[in-house]
Design an enzyme around this catalytic site. Sequence first.
Site, PDB file in Angstrom:
ATOM      1  N   HIS A  16     -11.229   4.385   5.687  1.00 45.20           N
ATOM      2  CA  HIS A  16     -10.158   3.378   5.327  1.00 45.20           C
ATOM      3  C   HIS A  16      -9.953   2.447   6.623  1.00 45.20           C
ATOM      4  CE1 HIS A  16      -9.856   6.386   2.037  1.00 45.20           C
ATOM      5  NE2 HIS A  16      -9.618   5.469   1.315  1.00 45.20           N
TER       6      HIS A  16
ATOM      7  N   GLU B 268      -8.894  -0.157 -10.973  1.00 44.84           N
ATOM      8  CA  GLU B 268      -9.540   1.108 -11.040  1.00 44.84           C
ATOM      9  C   GLU B 268      -8.482   2.268 -11.383  1.00 44.84           C
ATOM     10  OE1 GLU B 268     -11.247   1.469  -7.178  1.00 44.84           O
ATOM     11  OE2 GLU B 268     -12.655  -0.030  -7.533  1.00 44.84           O
TER      12      GLU B 268
ATOM     13  N   ASN C  17      -5.518   1.378  -8.938  1.00 44.72           N
ATOM     14  CA  ASN C  17      -5.553   0.317  -7.811  1.00 44.72           C
ATOM     15  C   ASN C  17      -6.283  -0.988  -8.438  1.00 44.72           C
ATOM     16  OD1 ASN C  17      -5.853  -0.525  -5.081  1.00 44.72           O
ATOM     17  ND2 ASN C  17      -7.842   0.227  -4.581  1.00 44.72           N
TER      18      ASN C  17
ATOM     19  N   TYR D 172       0.977  -1.122  -0.078  1.00 44.13           N
ATOM     20  CA  TYR D 172      -0.097  -0.174  -0.202  1.00 44.13           C
ATOM     21  C   TYR D 172       0.903   1.398  -0.035  1.00 44.13           C
ATOM     22  CZ  TYR D 172      -3.643  -3.215   1.417  1.00 44.13           C
ATOM     23  OH  TYR D 172      -4.720  -4.055   1.546  1.00 44.13           O
TER      24      TYR D 172
ATOM     25  N   ARG E 270      -4.306   7.689  -9.829  1.00 46.82           N
ATOM     26  CA  ARG E 270      -3.594   6.433  -9.276  1.00 46.82           C
ATOM     27  C   ARG E 270      -4.433   5.362  -9.784  1.00 46.82           C
ATOM     28  NH1 ARG E 270      -6.253   4.143  -4.781  1.00 46.82           N
ATOM     29  NH2 ARG E 270      -4.221   3.506  -4.097  1.00 46.82           N
TER      30      ARG E 270
ATOM     31  N   TYR F  19      -7.156  -8.841   2.487  1.00 48.55           N
ATOM     32  CA  TYR F  19      -8.059  -7.766   2.454  1.00 48.55           C
ATOM     33  C   TYR F  19      -8.667  -7.677   0.891  1.00 48.55           C
ATOM     34  CZ  TYR F  19      -9.893  -3.053   2.508  1.00 48.55           C
ATOM     35  OH  TYR F  19     -10.788  -1.988   2.215  1.00 48.55           O
ATOM     36  N   LYS F  20      -7.884  -7.905  -0.113  1.00 49.22           N
ATOM     37  CA  LYS F  20      -8.135  -8.030  -1.471  1.00 49.22           C
ATOM     38  C   LYS F  20      -9.247  -9.274  -1.697  1.00 49.22           C
ATOM     39  CE  LYS F  20      -4.456  -5.050  -3.281  1.00 49.22           C
ATOM     40  NZ  LYS F  20      -5.311  -3.923  -3.813  1.00 49.22           N
TER      41      LYS F  20
END
Lengths: 312, 158
Positions: A168, A240, A200, A18, A198, A291-292
């Site tokens: 978050h 994204e 993701n 991250y 950015r 988490y993903k």
Amino acid sequence: MVKVDSFPYPFKGDVYRYSNNSVPLEEQSSVEVTSSYQNEIRLKRELLTHHPERCFQSRRHTLKAQWEVTELVIQHLTTYYPQQFSLEKNAGKWTFHNHILNEQTTYILGDESTLSMEPLDFIGRHVQEDLILMMQRDGDLYLDAGQLCFPANWSLAFNTGMRFKEIHKPIPEFKEEGLDQRILTFLMRMEAGDPWVRRNWSLMAGNRLDTSLETFDQWGKDRRQVTGENVGEFVHLRVEVQKLFRLPGSNGLLFTIHTHLLSLEKFTRNPDWTEEFYQILQELPSHISDYKGISLFKDVVIDYLNEKRVMK
Amino acid sequence: MKKIKPAFVHSKRMYLFCGDQKGMERLTPIIKKVMKENVSFEVVFLGEKEETDISMWMRNQKMGTFLYMAMEWSKLGNFKNVAVECGFSEEEAQFIGHGVRMIDVFCCKCHQKTKIDSGKLGNLPTTCSHCHLKLSVSDHYSPLRGSYLGYANLETGE
């Protein structure tokens, strides 16, 4: 389907962590029209019709900023896609033409009674991007409005009204590593006319764009269906492209999120991408893969990438 | 949920104490300290059954006052709303609850809320009382919704 050559490859290097991976946006358009425009707009409008609370949320004080977003997006559409979109101004009335869909809408800028819905909801129905509006006050950023049809497993209905750090909170190690404060400070310093972008990423079993938290019970179980036989066609890299704009009038921040999906089978036609992603997944810490949502099928993907590698 | 203890805040012109029987017991050390320092204070005792209107009392307070409010969780929310409407900010007050604290869980699927005992957090999943989806209760809290997020539980969601 997005072509391989236009897919926004999200990685730089063999290791992923991250980070605030924002870079200055070169072509300063908040939106992009791709070959899947009509299909995605149709899907967005169906979701907005059947699940309005899930897909659109706003607080009353955002109306001025919503008009700013509408003006900004229309300016970008007509500048970068003049054959597809145009705007006429006539005695205070503006008429927006969407030539792809053969639609036109006449309204008075700033007068909500001249639109059948809120401005953010209106303009969001003409772009493939999800539109998130954050307002700055009391030294913080608040998610105060959004049109969100293609979320990556989060709920706009729940997150509306939250501060940046509250949103978050569920990301493991995000606070512990001080990233939440660093990114918040970066965003608060953003200036009008100086947009950022950015990328993701995540992996998903299936090719749904609308992976909302509300429908997790429908698509989450697909994670158990990944096999060595179907992985190439079934598993998709989901990227994204998030663009960030400061709104000079309201001081709000606009996030536009364009979601792209590419099957691993097509992704691995690029040997450099295959090699790099293989290294990344092998090394990826468990808190990130958990988490993903990729832990259940990560090993199958690694094996598949390994098969497709071109050994140097 | 951890138990919230009242903490003494120095250098206020006046201290206001408001609570039920058990709440007052929790506030006693602070009241004793205020008495010892010989600073102005007022106490309003709220009986367990009576519906006391303290809004007039709170509205008439002067600047520089600090409010302590201690009562059952089930009543604290309403009294806190009254205090906020009367102009007390979070910085000028402490709100201390006791007894069973019920919290709302926001169903990720149908957006309805289900009440659960906060003491049972961690021993769940619970079930959405509206759509009956099995939910894992997270610590992700929405101030606007006033509730914690309930995720589709692994057994049904995966």
